[in-house]
Design a protein around this motif. Structure first.
Motif, PDB file in Angstrom:
ATOM      1  N   UNK A   1       3.828  12.382   0.702  1.00 23.39           N
ATOM      2  CA  UNK A   1       4.810  13.183   1.416  1.00 23.39           C
ATOM      3  C   UNK A   1       4.912  12.620   2.829  1.00 23.39           C
ATOM      4  N   UNK A   2       5.897  13.147   3.576  1.00 25.74           N
ATOM      5  CA  UNK A   2       6.157  12.658   4.929  1.00 25.74           C
ATOM      6  C   UNK A   2       4.885  12.635   5.768  1.00 25.74           C
ATOM      7  N   UNK A   3       4.074  13.689   5.669  1.00 24.80           N
ATOM      8  CA  UNK A   3       2.872  13.774   6.527  1.00 24.80           C
ATOM      9  C   UNK A   3       1.900  12.614   6.250  1.00 24.80           C
ATOM     10  N   UNK A   4       1.872  12.108   5.006  1.00 25.45           N
ATOM     11  CA  UNK A   4       0.981  10.980   4.693  1.00 25.45           C
ATOM     12  C   UNK A   4       1.389   9.724   5.471  1.00 25.45           C
ATOM     13  N   UNK A   5       2.700   9.552   5.670  1.00 25.50           N
ATOM     14  CA  UNK A   5       3.167   8.360   6.399  1.00 25.50           C
ATOM     15  C   UNK A   5       2.701   8.455   7.859  1.00 25.50           C
ATOM     16  N   UNK A   6       2.884   9.650   8.435  1.00 25.70           N
ATOM     17  CA  UNK A   6       2.481   9.841   9.840  1.00 25.70           C
ATOM     18  C   UNK A   6       0.967   9.702  10.007  1.00 25.70           C
ATOM     19  N   UNK A   7       0.230  10.086   8.994  1.00 28.39           N
ATOM     20  CA  UNK A   7      -1.233   9.979   9.063  1.00 28.39           C
ATOM     21  C   UNK A   7      -1.674   8.509   8.921  1.00 28.39           C
ATOM     22  N   UNK A   8      -0.956   7.768   8.070  1.00 32.29           N
ATOM     23  CA  UNK A   8      -1.419   6.420   7.724  1.00 32.29           C
ATOM     24  C   UNK A   8      -1.174   5.387   8.834  1.00 32.29           C
ATOM     25  N   UNK A   9      -0.027   5.504   9.508  1.00 26.31           N
ATOM     26  CA  UNK A   9       0.329   4.438  10.455  1.00 26.31           C
ATOM     27  C   UNK A   9      -0.733   4.273  11.563  1.00 26.31           C
ATOM     28  N   UNK A  10      -1.200   5.350  12.220  1.00 23.08           N
ATOM     29  CA  UNK A  10      -2.248   5.156  13.246  1.00 23.08           C
ATOM     30  C   UNK A  10      -3.538   4.557  12.675  1.00 23.08           C
ATOM     31  N   UNK A  11      -3.840   4.874  11.423  1.00 21.69           N
ATOM     32  CA  UNK A  11      -5.057   4.303  10.807  1.00 21.69           C
ATOM     33  C   UNK A  11      -4.898   2.782  10.693  1.00 21.69           C
ATOM     34  N   UNK A  12      -3.728   2.354  10.261  1.00 28.51           N
ATOM     35  CA  UNK A  12      -3.475   0.912  10.130  1.00 28.51           C
ATOM     36  C   UNK A  12      -3.528   0.228  11.496  1.00 28.51           C
ATOM     37  N   UNK A  13      -2.904   0.859  12.489  1.00 30.83           N
ATOM     38  CA  UNK A  13      -2.889   0.260  13.837  1.00 30.83           C
ATOM     39  C   UNK A  13      -4.308   0.179  14.391  1.00 30.83           C
ATOM     40  N   UNK A  14      -5.093   1.268  14.209  1.00 28.77           N
ATOM     41  CA  UNK A  14      -6.462   1.286  14.752  1.00 28.77           C
ATOM     42  C   UNK A  14      -7.314   0.200  14.095  1.00 28.77           C
TER      43      UNK A  14
ATOM     44  N   UNK B   1       0.848  -1.193   0.000  1.00 28.25           N
ATOM     45  CA  UNK B   1       0.000   0.000   0.000  1.00 28.25           C
ATOM     46  C   UNK B   1       0.880   1.239   0.000  1.00 28.25           C
ATOM     47  N   UNK B   2       0.440   2.257  -0.706  1.00 27.42           N
ATOM     48  CA  UNK B   2       1.158   3.529  -0.674  1.00 27.42           C
ATOM     49  C   UNK B   2       0.513   4.430   0.365  1.00 27.42           C
ATOM     50  N   UNK B   3       1.313   5.218   1.072  1.00 31.90           N
ATOM     51  CA  UNK B   3       0.795   5.992   2.208  1.00 31.90           C
ATOM     52  C   UNK B   3      -0.420   6.850   1.880  1.00 31.90           C
ATOM     53  N   UNK B   4      -0.424   7.437   0.674  1.00 30.80           N
ATOM     54  CA  UNK B   4      -1.525   8.372   0.382  1.00 30.80           C
ATOM     55  C   UNK B   4      -2.833   7.635   0.083  1.00 30.80           C
ATOM     56  N   UNK B   5      -2.789   6.312  -0.038  1.00 32.87           N
ATOM     57  CA  UNK B   5      -4.013   5.562  -0.363  1.00 32.87           C
ATOM     58  C   UNK B   5      -4.692   4.999   0.888  1.00 32.87           C
ATOM     59  N   UNK B   6      -4.129   5.270   2.069  1.00 37.41           N
ATOM     60  CA  UNK B   6      -4.668   4.651   3.291  1.00 37.41           C
ATOM     61  C   UNK B   6      -5.831   5.484   3.847  1.00 37.41           C
ATOM     62  N   UNK B   7      -7.008   4.877   3.939  1.00 33.43           N
ATOM     63  CA  UNK B   7      -8.189   5.528   4.530  1.00 33.43           C
ATOM     64  C   UNK B   7      -8.813   4.549   5.521  1.00 33.43           C
ATOM     65  N   UNK B   8      -9.512   5.106   6.532  1.00 38.10           N
ATOM     66  CA  UNK B   8     -10.029   4.253   7.613  1.00 38.10           C
ATOM     67  C   UNK B   8     -10.952   3.137   7.132  1.00 38.10           C
ATOM     68  N   UNK B   9     -11.952   3.534   6.347  1.00 37.64           N
ATOM     69  CA  UNK B   9     -12.970   2.557   5.939  1.00 37.64           C
ATOM     70  C   UNK B   9     -12.343   1.439   5.100  1.00 37.64           C
ATOM     71  N   UNK B  10     -11.493   1.868   4.193  1.00 34.22           N
ATOM     72  CA  UNK B  10     -10.859   0.915   3.289  1.00 34.22           C
ATOM     73  C   UNK B  10      -9.938  -0.044   4.069  1.00 34.22           C
ATOM     74  N   UNK B  11      -9.219   0.496   5.048  1.00 32.50           N
ATOM     75  CA  UNK B  11      -8.307  -0.345   5.833  1.00 32.50           C
ATOM     76  C   UNK B  11      -9.094  -1.393   6.623  1.00 32.50           C
ATOM     77  N   UNK B  12     -10.232  -0.970   7.165  1.00 31.94           N
ATOM     78  CA  UNK B  12     -11.075  -1.933   7.892  1.00 31.94           C
ATOM     79  C   UNK B  12     -11.539  -3.037   6.936  1.00 31.94           C
TER      80      UNK B  12
END
Ligand code: SF4
Length: 403
Positions: A155-168, A114-125
């Motif tokens: 960009x860097x901010x997408x990585x920081x945004x994505x990781x908590x979504x994956x963990x949650x 997965x690429x960081x900018x493609x990570x969204x909550x609903x989709x990850x679930x």
């Protein structure tokens, strides 16, 4: 009755050859296409999985001879690309359901790139519900100027945004990819990327050394000149060797054990699927350009996604190349693939199985520090891994001279 634990365990790889844009250094057979092509592609992959036996046997693959007649057992799946996280989660779920209907599955590791900018909550679930339990995350760098120069979307901010979504969502196994040798990368910026990656606590980190290929836009700029892709700001080869050494020391200090030339993991998180490639265990690949190995043969599907979909929907195999693995080829693979791993190779087994004797050549190579014996195994010294290809080629040359 045969239990799952007694069955031969296959890895399954599914290739999704689509991306949002083309990175400047990329030479993969991937394309930027309209999203309307995703569903027909996923349907073709499902057809190929469901009909794998007749399709492969029709193409000359001797699956029964290599793997037996019983239903095949699958324990690892890797959906890679391209950017498979671009596909709607429903299409990925369909692929997983088709796998479960076509093989005896007891899935331990199911990876989605997965690429960081493609990570969204609903989709990850939805990925988790479909059975994915590992995300291989194309972070590449934490420096925006490097990401931009490489043509990456995130960009860097997408990585920081994505990781908590994956963990949650419950993903407990995250792997980061980082690239050493991007244009504009310096010793300090590389150290920063390594440290920021570690600070986010992924279970696994892959470090890829930038390879400049003339098939990429960056590679053409290196050959022909120009300033668009920052070819003049590529780190030198000496810097790359340093970057690799820095990665080894930073990751070791952070508790990651290196288990392969490009891979580090926290205890228990080495990739089960990827280890099958290096240990020459069988795997089946589905999708355009996917490769497979049965132990006796290696084969690959055609790369062109449209031609792949056409072949499969017309009921034909998409296999384009098929090679029998001779004993000489198998021996080379044992060395080339086995020596990528830090655990090295079981030389006595190889000598027994292939009827060869490497005692003299190994003694010579060990004397010059190119290989070392460790707990009865032969391996490359960790500090020489950055030049592993040269050493392995030298090893093969000296071994051929003695066989
Ligand atoms: S995301 Fe990967 S496959 Fe796609 S263009 Fe970039 S490097 Fe190539």
């Amino acid at each position: 009755m045969l239990q799952f634990s007694d069955m031969l365990k296959l890895g399954v790889y599914i290739q999704v050859p689509f991306c949002q844009t083309k990175c400047t250094y990329c030479n993969f057979h991937t394309g930027v296409v309209s999203s309307g092509r995703f569903a027909p592609y996923a349907e073709a992959v499902c057809l190929e999985i469901g009909e794998h036996r007749p399709l492969l046997e029709g193409a000359g693959v001797r699956l029964r001879d290599a793997l037996g007649a019983a239903q095949l057992a699958v324990d690892t799946v890797y959906v890679g690309g391209g950017t498979p996280s671009l596909l709607e989660a429903g299409l990925l779920r369909q692929m997983m359901q088709t796998l479960a209907a076509s093989f005896s599955c007891s899935l331990e590791e199911v990876t989605l790139e997965a690429d960081p900018e493609t990570i969204e909550e609903e989709q990850t679930a939805a990925w988790v519900a479909a059975g994915f339990n590992r995300i291989s995350f194309g972070s590449q760098s934490f420096i925006d100027a490097e990401l931009k120069a490489a043509g990456r979307m995130h960009r860097r901010e997408h990585i920081y945004r994505a990781v908590p979504i994956l963990r949650a969502a419950g993903i407990q196994n995250i792997s980061f990819d980082l690239i050493a040798g991007l244009p504009k990368q310096t010793h300090a910026s590389w150290r920063q990327s390594l440290q920021e990656a570690v600070s986010l606590g992924p279970e696994h980190i892959s470090i890829y050394m930038m390879e400049i290929d003339e098939g990429s836009r960056l590679g053409r700029e290196v050959l022909q000149g120009g300033a668009r892709y920052s070819a003049k700001e590529l780190p030198s080869e000496a810097a790359m060797v340093e970057f690799y050494g820095l990665a080894q020391s930073e990751l070791r200090a952070a508790g990651y054990a290196q288990y392969e030339i490009s891979n580090w993991a926290k205890p228990g998180f080495a990739s089960r699927h990827n280890q099958k490639y290096w240990q020459r265990q069988p795997y089946l690949g589905f999708g355009a350009g996917a490769h497979s190995f049965s132990g006796m043969q290696r084969w690959a599907n055609r790369h062109d996604a449209a031609a792949y979909v056409r072949a499969i929907t017309e009921g034909n195999s998409a296999v384009e190349t098929l090679d029998a693995v001779t004993s000489a080829m198998a021996l080379e693979e044992e060395l080339f693939l086995g020596l990528r791993q830090l655990s090295g190779i079981d030389l006595p087994r190889i000598e027994r199985e292939y009827g060869v004797n490497f005692t003299a050549s190994v003694a010579q190579l060990a004397a010059s520090g190119m290989v070392e014996r460790h707990s009865g195994r032969l391996r490359l010294p960790p500090e020489r891994l950055s030049v592993s290809n040269e050493i392995i080629v030298e090893l093969l040359r000296s071994l051929h001279a003695t066989v």
